[in-house]
Scaffold this motif. Structure first.
Motif, short mmCIF file in Angstrom:
data_model
loop_
_atom_site.label_atom_id
_atom_site.label_comp_id
_atom_site.label_asym_id
_atom_site.label_seq_id
_atom_site.Cartn_x
_atom_site.Cartn_y
_atom_site.Cartn_z
N ILE A 1 50.05 6.02 7.07
CA ILE A 1 51.05 5.23 6.48
C ILE A 1 52.15 6.08 6.45
O ILE A 1 52.31 7.23 5.96
N GLU A 2 53.48 5.50 6.69
CA GLU A 2 54.77 6.24 6.72
C GLU A 2 55.45 6.39 5.39
O GLU A 2 55.84 7.19 4.90
N THR A 3 55.54 5.20 4.70
CA THR A 3 56.10 4.89 3.46
C THR A 3 55.59 3.91 2.72
O THR A 3 54.77 3.16 3.10
N LEU A 4 56.10 3.55 1.46
CA LEU A 4 55.78 2.44 0.72
C LEU A 4 57.04 1.53 0.31
O LEU A 4 58.09 2.21 0.69
N GLY A 5 56.72 0.47 0.53
CA GLY A 5 57.73 -0.47 0.28
C GLY A 5 57.54 -1.30 -1.28
O GLY A 5 56.69 -1.29 -1.66
N ILE A 6 58.60 -1.75 -1.73
CA ILE A 6 58.71 -2.48 -2.71
C ILE A 6 58.85 -4.11 -2.67
O ILE A 6 60.08 -4.17 -2.16
N ILE A 7 58.14 -5.02 -3.05
CA ILE A 7 58.44 -6.51 -2.77
C ILE A 7 59.54 -6.80 -3.85
O ILE A 7 59.47 -6.82 -5.14
N LYS A 8 60.75 -7.28 -3.16
CA LYS A 8 61.71 -7.75 -3.92
C LYS A 8 62.11 -9.25 -4.28
O LYS A 8 62.50 -9.73 -5.18
N ASP A 9 61.34 -10.07 -3.05
CA ASP A 9 61.46 -11.42 -3.31
C ASP A 9 60.52 -12.09 -2.66
O ASP A 9 60.06 -11.59 -1.26
N ILE A 10 59.85 -13.28 -2.94
CA ILE A 10 58.86 -14.01 -2.21
C ILE A 10 59.54 -15.50 -2.19
O ILE A 10 59.67 -16.06 -3.35
N GLN A 11 59.66 -15.95 -1.07
CA GLN A 11 60.16 -17.27 -0.98
C GLN A 11 59.06 -18.19 -0.19
O GLN A 11 58.82 -17.96 0.95
N ASN B 1 58.34 -16.07 2.92
CA ASN B 1 59.37 -15.01 3.39
C ASN B 1 59.29 -14.19 2.42
O ASN B 1 59.59 -14.24 1.13
N ILE B 2 59.11 -12.92 2.90
CA ILE B 2 58.90 -11.79 2.01
C ILE B 2 59.97 -10.86 2.36
O ILE B 2 59.99 -10.14 3.45
N THR B 3 60.83 -10.56 1.14
CA THR B 3 61.71 -9.22 1.21
C THR B 3 61.31 -7.97 0.61
O THR B 3 60.48 -8.21 -0.66
N ILE B 4 61.51 -6.93 1.22
CA ILE B 4 60.99 -5.61 0.79
C ILE B 4 62.12 -4.70 0.95
O ILE B 4 62.93 -4.66 1.89
N THR B 5 62.12 -3.60 -0.05
CA THR B 5 62.97 -2.60 0.03
C THR B 5 62.19 -1.17 0.48
O THR B 5 60.96 -1.12 -0.09
N SER B 6 62.77 -0.45 1.40
CA SER B 6 61.76 0.89 1.60
C SER B 6 62.81 1.80 2.30
O SER B 6 64.10 1.34 2.46
N THR C 1 63.27 -8.54 5.49
CA THR C 1 62.46 -9.74 5.22
C THR C 1 61.75 -9.90 6.57
O THR C 1 62.18 -9.80 7.62
N VAL C 2 60.51 -10.24 6.06
CA VAL C 2 59.41 -10.77 7.04
C VAL C 2 58.75 -12.17 6.67
O VAL C 2 58.88 -12.54 5.38
N THR C 3 58.30 -13.00 7.63
CA THR C 3 57.54 -14.11 7.59
C THR C 3 55.99 -14.29 7.78
O THR C 3 55.66 -13.51 8.78
#
Length: 196
Positions: free
Chosen positions: A6-16, A23-28, A58-60
């Protein structure tokens, strides 16, 4: 292709929800290094970057991915393990990880052991997936070594660095996790089922 380191952690900011997709938006911390169409492992699930804005991307995820993983349980604020695809010529510090989750499992036991931790997971054996003692397993994208391999459960030992730098520190009894079984173990399982 990934390594399970694992390189780093991300925080989920939005899920649509969009049709059957999410559609999942993440900050990292690696967002500024990402590109559209790049593959990133999220808790072991290979997802494609479709949009980038400032420190968020964002990823889908499609229906098939949602069904086979714990994505349907994700919520805003959840922390996910992130790894970018490996480059040719890089060291393979973990093991070969495809980012294609085989099934989910459940945490059934956690034990602190004087500075390290033991986690035990149970999974449905109907899919003919197997673990091999001292073989590799990927849990939420983390490459680990199997201990106490049984028909439908196994354990892993977690060192302090992995505990602090992955979302293992947030696991509790009942936590649903993504499992990718070792490619070699999958091959052995398929051969065994052919000769039964």
């Amino acid at each position: 292709m990934f390594t399970g380191i694992i390189e780093t952690l991300g925080i989920i900011k939005d899920i649509q929800k969009e049709g059957d997709n999410l559609n999942i938006t993440i900050t990292s911390s690696i967002t500024n290094e990402l590109k559209i169409d790049q593959s990133v492992s999220h808790n072991g699930v290979c997802l494609t970057v479709v949009a980038i804005l400032d420190d968020e991307y964002t990823v889908t995820a499609i229906k098939e991915t949602i069904i086979k993983t714990n994505l349907s349980d994700w919520k805003v604020g959840d922390i996910v393990n992130l790894e970018r695809a490996m480059k040719l010529g890089d060291r393979l510090d973990g093991h070969i990880v495809q980012g294609h989750v085989d099934q989910t499992g459940e945490c059934i036991f956690i034990e602190e052991a004087n500075g390290s931790w033991y986690f035990t997971f149970k999974y449905d054996k109907k899919n003919s997936n197997i673990t091999i003692e001292k073989g590799s397993i990927t849990i939420n994208g983390v490459s680990l070594t199997v201990l106490n391999s049984k028909d439908d459960e196994f354990s892993v030992a977690i060192i302090p660095y992995t505990f602090e730098h992955t979302n293992f520190k947030n696991f509790t009894i009942g936590t649903k996790i993504n499992l990718e079984f070792d490619v070699i173990g999958k091959y052995i399982s398929r051969l065994t089922s052919l000769y039964k």
